[in-house]
Design an enzyme around this catalytic site. Structure first.
Site, mmCIF file in Angstrom:
data_model
loop_
_atom_site.group_PDB
_atom_site.id
_atom_site.type_symbol
_atom_site.label_atom_id
_atom_site.label_comp_id
_atom_site.label_asym_id
_atom_site.label_seq_id
_atom_site.Cartn_x
_atom_site.Cartn_y
_atom_site.Cartn_z
ATOM 1 N N GLY A 31 39.343 44.357 40.043
ATOM 2 C CA GLY A 31 37.857 44.926 39.791
ATOM 3 C C GLY A 31 36.903 43.769 39.898
ATOM 4 O O GLY A 31 37.031 42.814 40.359
ATOM 5 N N ALA A 32 35.791 44.205 39.283
ATOM 6 C CA ALA A 32 34.511 43.342 39.527
ATOM 7 C C ALA A 32 34.241 42.985 41.050
ATOM 8 O O ALA A 32 34.318 41.708 41.131
ATOM 9 C CB ALA A 32 34.548 42.228 38.679
ATOM 10 N N HIS A 34 33.461 42.344 44.906
ATOM 11 C CA HIS A 34 32.287 41.894 45.504
ATOM 12 C C HIS A 34 32.628 41.695 47.252
ATOM 13 O O HIS A 34 33.715 42.332 47.425
ATOM 14 C CB HIS A 34 32.080 40.410 44.988
ATOM 15 N N HIS A 37 35.993 40.902 48.300
ATOM 16 C CA HIS A 37 36.889 42.028 48.313
ATOM 17 C C HIS A 37 36.837 42.904 49.595
ATOM 18 O O HIS A 37 37.926 43.410 49.965
ATOM 19 C CB HIS A 37 36.997 43.045 46.969
ATOM 20 N N GLN A 61 49.174 37.706 33.112
ATOM 21 C CA GLN A 61 48.475 36.501 33.902
ATOM 22 C C GLN A 61 47.367 35.440 33.272
ATOM 23 O O GLN A 61 46.896 34.584 33.755
ATOM 24 C CB GLN A 61 48.104 36.818 35.320
ATOM 25 N N GLY A 147 43.008 36.865 49.176
ATOM 26 C CA GLY A 147 42.081 36.018 49.637
ATOM 27 C C GLY A 147 42.700 34.563 49.660
ATOM 28 O O GLY A 147 43.380 34.237 48.787
ATOM 29 N N LYS A 149 40.763 32.122 48.647
ATOM 30 C CA LYS A 149 40.342 31.437 47.569
ATOM 31 C C LYS A 149 41.324 31.097 46.507
ATOM 32 O O LYS A 149 41.552 30.085 46.159
ATOM 33 C CB LYS A 149 39.150 32.282 46.967
ATOM 34 N N MET A 184 32.738 33.353 46.655
ATOM 35 C CA MET A 184 32.625 34.642 45.648
ATOM 36 C C MET A 184 33.878 34.718 45.001
ATOM 37 O O MET A 184 35.028 34.719 45.356
ATOM 38 C CB MET A 184 32.508 35.630 46.871
ATOM 39 N N SER A 185 33.578 35.029 43.734
ATOM 40 C CA SER A 185 34.540 35.446 42.617
ATOM 41 C C SER A 185 34.019 36.460 41.528
ATOM 42 O O SER A 185 32.704 36.481 41.268
ATOM 43 C CB SER A 185 34.828 33.984 42.108
#
Length: 282
Positions: A31-32, A34, A37, A61, A147, A149, A184-185
């Site tokens: 979620g959250a 951006h 995603h 995690q 991703g 990242k 982006m995170s």
């Protein structure tokens, strides 16, 4: 867009799609959401007939309870973004639905478990392996999208797929970045505007280090220069910066194959921990 909270209801929906020979693409998230995603969803739409997204903040995690508590959550905004992005199925279970009364299963990923993120976040990859295995079992997707990242996580999941023989094609989607290069995170939401600008130093350091290595600067000198760069910054604290081979994510002193070489970094600013990476052949 259809939203499900229960595993069995989701499985029934997915079975209907499989019976019609439709390819299912899965984008697991916490979620959250951006634009990073959304880029995963766009890639999933290219490769799949049905795009499914999971939203679940996975407790197994997180090795830091405070980090779990402060992880940003905004399900209404997430669902709106997914609908506009053309997502077909969203799975939003609660912890009890995913784990029941216990979640004590452990998965050991060998050397990946003890290097970089595994070293600094004990148990993190076991939790990742646990939840991703469950999602793969529930969705049984043809494709899965993650991703770049979280590069080490990607290779952990690749190992999971290879060794447990999941019939899934794994796709790595390039990192989406802010104007100043900051990856982006979801955690960026916890940064002030000033901190976001300052955190652009992380990507700048990666770029300069990669260029130096490609120009034959010894890796140990590059690491020393990067450590010195962060020592001069009053806001950012460097946790680690290493040049690794993606087979095992252990540090190297010379480059044998640029295609398998990555620069990986973790730093903290404003009590927010940020990670990033750059593949040497970028």
């Amino acid at each position: 867009m259809n939203t499900f909270k229960k595993i069995e209801e989701l499985r029934t929906e997915l079975l209907n799609h499989r019976l019609k020979n439709k390819k299912i693409g899965l984008v697991p998230t916490m979620g959250a959401l951006h634009q990073g995603h959304i880029s995963l969803i766009e890639k999933a739409k290219e490769e799949s007939d049905v795009v499914a997204v999971s939203i679940f903040v996975n407790p197994t995690q997180f090795n830091n309870p405070e980090d779990l508590e402060k992880y940003p959550r905004n399900i209404e905004r997430d669902l709106d973004l997914l609908s506009k992005a053309g997502c077909d199925i969203v799975f939003t279970p609660d912890v009890n639905e995913m784990y029941g009364s216990t979640h004590d299963l452990k998965i050991n990923f060998g050397v990946l478990e003890n290097s970089l993120e595994g070293k600094f976040r004990p148990g993190h990859f076991s939790g990742v392996g646990q939840i991703v295995s469950k999602l793969f079992n529930i969705f049984q997707p043809h494709n899965a999208f993650f991703g770049q990242k979280d590069l080490q996580q990607f290779f952990v999941i690749k190992k999971l797929i290879d060794q447990l023989s999941f019939p899934i094609d794994l796709h790595m989607v390039p990192t989406k970045r802010e104007i100043n290069g900051l990856a982006m995170s979801s955690r960026n939401e916890r940064l002030s505007q000033e901190e976001r600008l300052e955190a652009g130093l992380i990507y700048k350091a990666l770029q300069e280090s990669a260029d130096a290595i490609l120009n034959n600067t010894p890796i140990n000198h590059v690491i020393e220069q990067t450590n010195e760069l962060f020592k001069q910054n009053q806001r950012l604290t460097l946790e680690y910066f290493e040049v690794v081979e993606t087979d095992n994510f252990t540090g190297i002193s010379t480059v044998s194959d640029p295609r398998k070489t990555a620069l990986c970094i973790a730093a903290e600013i404003g009590k927010v921990r940020l990670i990033d990476n750059l593949l040497l052949n970028y």
